[in-house]
Design a protein around this motif. Structure first.
Motif, mmCIF file in Angstrom:
data_model
loop_
_atom_site.group_PDB
_atom_site.id
_atom_site.type_symbol
_atom_site.label_atom_id
_atom_site.label_comp_id
_atom_site.label_asym_id
_atom_site.label_seq_id
_atom_site.Cartn_x
_atom_site.Cartn_y
_atom_site.Cartn_z
ATOM 1 N N VAL A 61 0.108 -4.117 -1.616
ATOM 2 C CA VAL A 61 0.304 -5.434 -2.229
ATOM 3 C C VAL A 61 -0.604 -6.468 -1.587
ATOM 4 O O VAL A 61 -1.189 -7.314 -2.279
ATOM 5 C CB VAL A 61 1.783 -5.871 -2.099
ATOM 6 C CG1 VAL A 61 1.943 -7.344 -2.461
ATOM 7 C CG2 VAL A 61 2.669 -5.005 -2.986
ATOM 8 N N VAL A 112 6.634 -6.569 -2.810
ATOM 9 C CA VAL A 112 6.990 -5.336 -2.121
ATOM 10 C C VAL A 112 8.375 -4.855 -2.541
ATOM 11 O O VAL A 112 8.585 -3.657 -2.766
ATOM 12 C CB VAL A 112 6.918 -5.525 -0.595
ATOM 13 C CG1 VAL A 112 7.560 -4.349 0.138
ATOM 14 C CG2 VAL A 112 5.473 -5.688 -0.151
ATOM 15 N N MET A 148 3.833 -0.097 0.988
ATOM 16 C CA MET A 148 3.813 -1.077 -0.102
ATOM 17 C C MET A 148 3.165 -2.380 0.342
ATOM 18 O O MET A 148 2.433 -3.014 -0.426
ATOM 19 C CB MET A 148 5.231 -1.347 -0.598
ATOM 20 C CG MET A 148 5.823 -0.232 -1.432
ATOM 21 S SD MET A 148 4.935 -0.037 -3.001
ATOM 22 C CE MET A 148 5.273 -1.616 -3.781
ATOM 23 N N SER A 149 3.407 -2.791 1.571
ATOM 24 C CA SER A 149 2.824 -4.040 2.069
ATOM 25 C C SER A 149 1.302 -3.962 2.091
ATOM 26 O O SER A 149 0.609 -4.915 1.728
ATOM 27 C CB SER A 149 3.346 -4.351 3.477
ATOM 28 O OG SER A 149 4.726 -4.604 3.452
ATOM 29 N N PHE A 169 8.036 0.520 3.273
ATOM 30 C CA PHE A 169 7.735 -0.903 3.366
ATOM 31 C C PHE A 169 6.301 -1.132 3.801
ATOM 32 O O PHE A 169 5.572 -1.945 3.210
ATOM 33 C CB PHE A 169 8.688 -1.597 4.342
ATOM 34 C CG PHE A 169 8.307 -3.028 4.624
ATOM 35 C CD1 PHE A 169 8.630 -4.035 3.727
ATOM 36 C CD2 PHE A 169 7.588 -3.357 5.767
ATOM 37 C CE1 PHE A 169 8.252 -5.348 3.957
ATOM 38 C CE2 PHE A 169 7.210 -4.670 6.014
ATOM 39 C CZ PHE A 169 7.540 -5.661 5.105
#
Length: 319
Positions: free
Chosen positions: A304, A63, A300-301, A297
């Motif tokens: 991912v 991340v 992206m989390s 965040f």
């Protein structure tokens, strides 16, 4: 490869300077961090509370954009290497052509090696891309502070040091199904997979299920109202979700503490308080997940996490 070496029990704001120096001085993505498992202090029984599992650390490093992470098995053989032998192993295994480290970096047997000594060793091997930084954030941000905040239940304080919410990627297991009888079904987290657990209480959380975040009312404790649970349990009521998620592994991001665990006089009192808790959990959830600081965040989390579904941590044994 340019490397920085450390325990890196998760990544927090105190690591930002080292990571930024790596990014600026590496050739593209030819850089990474070298870490250890178990945590050296945990191995030496100085602490038994690692903040994140290896899978959680893998998610974080993706991340925040660390291209490579190598995890070394910390054992007696590695612990007892003198600084010169430790450096030789690092140089040969990772083809090191550059180093970034803090001024107070120590390594080798009894932490006898210093940053300045490592610099001399590296330069004697013809490596000249060496950066020793005076880390300005070292005192303000540390893994030990994160750990103590989580154990005290101050997950907001922990997130201020981390730069993102503390979370647990946990397998969902069967509980006693009592929540269903009160119209508040819960998913039980397998706490045996984790090291540091927040203090007993009720927390607002964000739970990632099927590529979508849901507000969660997370309870950590031993159900004192019913007095039939001896071990610590964590169960989350996932709002606006219905489905079978048993044996799934779900990321649960813990956003804020709502209250302490209480003993209620009866089931009706408990149900009324849970209803109140849910309103508070929703408010905290909406504030955090929609904040400009956290939007990237969480996006992206999610991305991912689903790329890492089949990830198996690799631990490198050098000695």
């Amino acid at each position: 490869m340019l490397i920085t070496i450390g325990a890196f029990d998760g990544f927090h704001k105190g690591h930002e300077e080292l990571l930024d120096l790596c990014r600026r001085n590496a050739d593209g993505n030819n850089w990474g961090v070298v870490s250890f498992y178990p945590h050296p202090y945990e191995f030496m029984h100085k602490t038994n509370h690692s903040i994140f599992t290896l899978s959680e650390r893998e998610l974080i490093r993706n991340v925040i954009g660390i291209p490579n992470m190598y995890v070394l098995k910390f054992n007696d053989a590695l612990r007892n290497l003198n600084p010169k032998s430790f450096w030789k192993l690092m140089r040969n295994r990772f083809n090191v052509d550059g180093l970034v480290m803090g001024r107070d970096f120590h390594f080798g047997l009894n932490r006898s090696g210093t940053a300045e000594y490592l610099e001399r060793l590296a330069r004697s091997d013809g490596i000249n891309r060496i950066i020793i930084a005076d880390l300005l954030n070292k005192r303000k941000y540390s893994s030990s502070k994160v750990r103590s905040e989580i154990l005290a239940g101050n997950v907001t304080g922990a997130s201020e040091i981390l730069g993102y919410p503390f979370f647990m990627m946990s397998r969902i297991i069967h509980g006693n199904h009592r929540g269903r009888t009160m119209n508040f079904p819960t998913a039980n987290l397998n706490l045996s997979e984790h090291h540091v657990i927040p203090k007993s209480g009720v927390y607002s959380s964000a739970v990632l299920v099927n590529h979508e975040y849901h507000c969660g009312a997370l309870s950590i404790g031993n159900n004192p109202t019913f007095n039939d649970v001896n071990e610590l349990r964590a169960e989350v009521h996932i709002l606006d979700f219905h489905g079978d998620i048993y044996d799934s592994i779900l990321p649960v991001f813990i956003l804020g503490r709502v209250r302490d665990i209480k003993t209620f006089g009866n089931k009706t009192e408990l149900m009324n308080r849970i209803d109140e808790d849910i309103h508070v959990c929703r408010r905290i959830y909406e504030e955090v997940i929609n904040s400009e600081e956290m939007k990237k965040f969480f996006e992206m989390s999610e991305r991912v996490y689903y790329l890492l579904e089949d990830f198996t941590p690799e631990i490198i044994e050098l000695t």
